[in-house]
Design an enzyme around this catalytic site. Structure first.
Site, PDB file in Angstrom:
ATOM      1  CG  ASP A 126      -2.169  -1.053   1.115  1.00 51.63           C
ATOM      2  OD1 ASP A 126      -2.289  -1.377   0.107  1.00 51.63           O
ATOM      3  OD2 ASP A 126      -2.738  -1.141   2.215  1.00 51.63           O
ATOM      4  CG  ASP A 147      -6.978  -1.040  -1.984  1.00 52.04           C
ATOM      5  OD1 ASP A 147      -7.169  -2.581  -2.339  1.00 52.04           O
ATOM      6  OD2 ASP A 147      -6.090  -0.688  -1.510  1.00 52.04           O
TER       7      ASP A 147
END
Length: 177
Positions: free
Chosen positions: A136, A154
């Site tokens: 991330d 995402d």
């Protein structure tokens, strides 16, 4: 001359339906593959260029690339149980592909949207297999009560899910009138 000269036979309709479904599945697979490649490229670039735990200002003071690892699931839940999310995600995505192939009533936009969802989902699964966790890095700052860092996979999942939700609500509303 036969009365059915102007209408398609059941065999022709099945052939046309199969061709359309194949074309839609190819569109779905193409989008999923492009999303997977883009997400994996971003994970690789972040992993290679930003040390774990460090941040780089992209649009100071709002957008940073902050390299972290998510060992859990959505929003960092269940840390250390990434394998469980990988198995669940893979099963869910396999079910999605089967659903898309078998369904005869889907619209083209649904294949497109699900392509974004599947590509992003598979990318997060692949991150877990390649890196042992999800990479991330998108860190948006300055939003009250927002402390999440996420990745391109995402984003792509949301790009697919939100239009599906909106179109479904519009269709449901239209059917109720």
């Amino acid at each position: 001359m036969s009365q059915q000269a102007n209408s398609n036979s059941p065999v022709q309709e099945k052939t046309t339906d199969l061709k359309q479904r194949r074309a839609s599945m190819l569109l779905f697979a193409g989008i999923a593959l492009l999303v997977l490649l883009a997400s994996q490229a971003s994970s690789y670039l972040i992993n290679e260029n930003i040390p774990l735990g460090n941040s780089v200002a992209v649009l100071d003071p709002s957008l940073y690339f902050t390299h972290i690892r998510n060992l859990g699931g959505v929003f960092g839940m269940a840390q250390g149980k990434g394998w469980l999310f990988a198995v669940f995600s893979f099963a869910l995505l396999t079910g999605l592909v089967v659903y898309l192939w078998r369904s005869s009533s889907l619209q083209r936009y649904e294949y497109i949207c699900f392509g974004f969802v599947a590509g992003g989902g598979f990318s997060n699964v692949l991150d877990r297999l390649v890196y042992g966790s999800v990479v991330d890095f998108i860190d948006i700052r300055g939003i009250p009560f927002w402390h999440y860092i996420f990745n391109t996979a995402d984003v792509f999942i949301h790009v697919g899910l939100w239009p599906l939700l909106i179109f479904s609500l519009i269709a449901a509303r239209h059917n109720n009138q």
